[in-house]
Design a protein around this motif. Structure first.
Motif, mmCIF file in Angstrom:
data_model
loop_
_atom_site.group_PDB
_atom_site.id
_atom_site.type_symbol
_atom_site.label_atom_id
_atom_site.label_comp_id
_atom_site.label_asym_id
_atom_site.label_seq_id
_atom_site.Cartn_x
_atom_site.Cartn_y
_atom_site.Cartn_z
ATOM 1 N N LYS A 161 -4.911 -62.124 -19.232
ATOM 2 C CA LYS A 161 -6.324 -62.464 -19.330
ATOM 3 C C LYS A 161 -6.658 -63.747 -18.570
ATOM 4 O O LYS A 161 -7.714 -63.859 -17.958
ATOM 5 N N GLU A 162 -5.762 -64.726 -18.609
ATOM 6 C CA GLU A 162 -6.022 -66.019 -17.986
ATOM 7 C C GLU A 162 -5.837 -66.018 -16.478
ATOM 8 O O GLU A 162 -6.578 -66.684 -15.765
ATOM 9 N N SER A 163 -4.826 -65.292 -15.983
ATOM 10 C CA SER A 163 -4.502 -65.470 -14.567
ATOM 11 C C SER A 163 -4.487 -64.207 -13.730
ATOM 12 O O SER A 163 -4.195 -64.277 -12.545
ATOM 13 N N ILE A 164 -4.826 -63.067 -14.313
ATOM 14 C CA ILE A 164 -4.789 -61.845 -13.509
ATOM 15 C C ILE A 164 -6.118 -61.103 -13.528
ATOM 16 O O ILE A 164 -6.750 -60.916 -12.499
ATOM 17 N N CYS A 165 -6.566 -60.661 -14.688
ATOM 18 C CA CYS A 165 -7.663 -59.694 -14.754
ATOM 19 C C CYS A 165 -9.023 -60.229 -14.315
ATOM 20 O O CYS A 165 -9.885 -59.450 -13.943
ATOM 21 N N ASN A 166 -9.219 -61.518 -14.325
ATOM 22 C CA ASN A 166 -10.524 -62.062 -13.948
ATOM 23 C C ASN A 166 -10.631 -62.396 -12.459
ATOM 24 O O ASN A 166 -11.647 -62.931 -12.025
ATOM 25 N N GLU A 167 -9.619 -62.077 -11.708
ATOM 26 C CA GLU A 167 -9.644 -62.396 -10.282
ATOM 27 C C GLU A 167 -10.212 -61.234 -9.478
ATOM 28 O O GLU A 167 -9.972 -60.068 -9.787
ATOM 29 N N ASP A 168 -10.944 -61.574 -8.438
ATOM 30 C CA ASP A 168 -11.512 -60.555 -7.563
ATOM 31 C C ASP A 168 -10.427 -59.674 -6.960
ATOM 32 O O ASP A 168 -10.598 -58.462 -6.846
ATOM 33 N N PHE A 169 -9.290 -60.286 -6.580
ATOM 34 C CA PHE A 169 -8.228 -59.505 -5.963
ATOM 35 C C PHE A 169 -7.676 -58.450 -6.920
ATOM 36 O O PHE A 169 -7.361 -57.338 -6.509
ATOM 37 N N TYR A 170 -7.568 -58.775 -8.190
ATOM 38 C CA TYR A 170 -7.057 -57.809 -9.162
ATOM 39 C C TYR A 170 -7.968 -56.580 -9.208
ATOM 40 O O TYR A 170 -7.496 -55.443 -9.196
ATOM 41 N N ARG A 171 -9.255 -56.805 -9.239
ATOM 42 C CA ARG A 171 -10.203 -55.688 -9.267
ATOM 43 C C ARG A 171 -10.118 -54.888 -7.962
ATOM 44 O O ARG A 171 -10.186 -53.656 -7.973
ATOM 45 N N TYR A 172 -9.954 -55.573 -6.836
ATOM 46 C CA TYR A 172 -9.789 -54.920 -5.535
ATOM 47 C C TYR A 172 -8.540 -54.029 -5.557
ATOM 48 O O TYR A 172 -8.585 -52.858 -5.196
ATOM 49 N N TYR A 173 -7.424 -54.585 -6.008
ATOM 50 C CA TYR A 173 -6.158 -53.849 -6.066
ATOM 51 C C TYR A 173 -6.248 -52.680 -7.034
ATOM 52 O O TYR A 173 -5.835 -51.564 -6.726
ATOM 53 N N ARG A 174 -6.787 -52.907 -8.216
ATOM 54 C CA ARG A 174 -6.856 -51.882 -9.252
ATOM 55 C C ARG A 174 -7.767 -50.727 -8.835
ATOM 56 O O ARG A 174 -7.540 -49.584 -9.222
ATOM 57 N N ALA A 175 -8.779 -51.017 -8.034
ATOM 58 C CA ALA A 175 -9.691 -49.976 -7.564
ATOM 59 C C ALA A 175 -9.078 -49.145 -6.440
ATOM 60 O O ALA A 175 -9.657 -48.137 -6.030
ATOM 61 N N GLY A 176 -7.923 -49.575 -5.922
ATOM 62 C CA GLY A 176 -7.266 -48.846 -4.843
ATOM 63 C C GLY A 176 -7.951 -49.004 -3.504
ATOM 64 O O GLY A 176 -7.780 -48.187 -2.602
ATOM 65 N N ARG A 177 -8.709 -50.075 -3.372
ATOM 66 C CA ARG A 177 -9.444 -50.313 -2.130
ATOM 67 C C ARG A 177 -8.497 -50.721 -1.004
ATOM 68 O O ARG A 177 -7.421 -51.236 -1.245
ATOM 69 N N LYS A 178 -8.922 -50.490 0.215
ATOM 70 C CA LYS A 178 -8.137 -50.846 1.399
ATOM 71 C C LYS A 178 -8.964 -51.614 2.438
ATOM 72 O O LYS A 178 -8.422 -52.086 3.418
ATOM 73 N N ASP A 179 -10.263 -51.740 2.195
ATOM 74 C CA ASP A 179 -11.157 -52.293 3.205
ATOM 75 C C ASP A 179 -10.925 -53.769 3.516
ATOM 76 O O ASP A 179 -11.338 -54.239 4.573
ATOM 77 N N ARG A 180 -10.256 -54.513 2.660
ATOM 78 C CA ARG A 180 -9.988 -55.931 2.928
ATOM 79 C C ARG A 180 -8.497 -56.219 3.140
ATOM 80 O O ARG A 180 -8.090 -57.377 3.142
ATOM 81 N N ASP A 181 -7.715 -55.178 3.289
ATOM 82 C CA ASP A 181 -6.278 -55.379 3.493
ATOM 83 C C ASP A 181 -6.003 -56.293 4.688
ATOM 84 O O ASP A 181 -5.091 -57.111 4.645
ATOM 85 N N HIS A 182 -6.797 -56.156 5.740
ATOM 86 C CA HIS A 182 -6.591 -56.997 6.927
ATOM 87 C C HIS A 182 -6.831 -58.484 6.629
ATOM 88 O O HIS A 182 -6.326 -59.350 7.337
ATOM 89 N N ILE A 183 -7.536 -58.777 5.571
ATOM 90 C CA ILE A 183 -7.757 -60.165 5.154
ATOM 91 C C ILE A 183 -6.672 -60.602 4.175
ATOM 92 O O ILE A 183 -6.033 -61.632 4.351
ATOM 93 N N TYR A 184 -6.449 -59.799 3.146
ATOM 94 C CA TYR A 184 -5.495 -60.166 2.101
ATOM 95 C C TYR A 184 -4.045 -60.165 2.574
ATOM 96 O O TYR A 184 -3.250 -60.984 2.138
ATOM 97 N N PHE A 185 -3.694 -59.238 3.451
ATOM 98 C CA PHE A 185 -2.293 -59.064 3.800
ATOM 99 C C PHE A 185 -1.969 -59.523 5.219
ATOM 100 O O PHE A 185 -1.118 -58.955 5.890
ATOM 101 N N LYS A 186 -2.608 -60.577 5.641
ATOM 102 C CA LYS A 186 -2.320 -61.199 6.933
ATOM 103 C C LYS A 186 -1.383 -62.377 6.672
ATOM 104 O O LYS A 186 -1.676 -63.240 5.834
#
Length: 142
Positions: free
Chosen positions: A51-76
């Motif tokens: 609750k404190e360090s994972i679920c409230n982060e934007d990246f967690y929601r991005y990852y959990r949704a299975g999105r790929k549109d920002r991979d070029h930003i996150y995984f550079k």
């Protein structure tokens, strides 16, 4: 997706096994009320960390949704948002091998595996496959 794909699975497993080893070697007894309380407290701490360090982060929601549109930003390689995402664990990352977010995903997966492990230890009569299926239906451990 992940820059550190080659060693990611091994690192997830090593991270999880290391935590399980520490859990098991510090467990005061092998059964009974103290045993149950021990795992309940560990589960409570894991949920709190989630609750404190994972679920409230934007990246967690991005990852959990299975999105790929920002991979070029996150995984550079070398890319990190110092204003929003910096945590103390960042000093443990080899930026020539993986990214901050590779490490983040590894941490998320390791916590999910630990969650399942602790549920199995608390309810040994339940089939672990059932617990894993239930975890897949409801990925959040809150």
């Amino acid at each position: 997706m992940w820059c550190g794909l080659k060693g990611k699975k091994e690192f997830e497993e090593l991270n999880t096994y290391n935590k399980v080893f520490r859990i098991e070697t510090t467990c005061p007894v092998s059964n009974g009320k103290i045993h149950q309380n021990y795992y309940e407290n560990l589960l409570k701490n894991l949920k709190s960390e989630y609750k404190e360090s994972i679920c409230n982060e934007d990246f967690y929601r991005y990852y959990r949704a299975g999105r790929k549109d920002r991979d070029h930003i996150y995984f550079k390689l070398g890319q990190i948002n110092y204003r929003n995402e910096l945590k103390s664990g960042v000093v443990e990352i080899d930026f020539s091998f993986s990214t901050y977010y590779d490490n983040k995903i590894t941490h998320i997966i390791a916590n999910e595996l630990l969650y399942t492990y602790m549920l199995t230890k608390m309810n040994p009569e339940e089939n672990p496959d059932t617990i894993l299926q239930d975890l897949e239906v409801n990925k959040d451990i809150s």
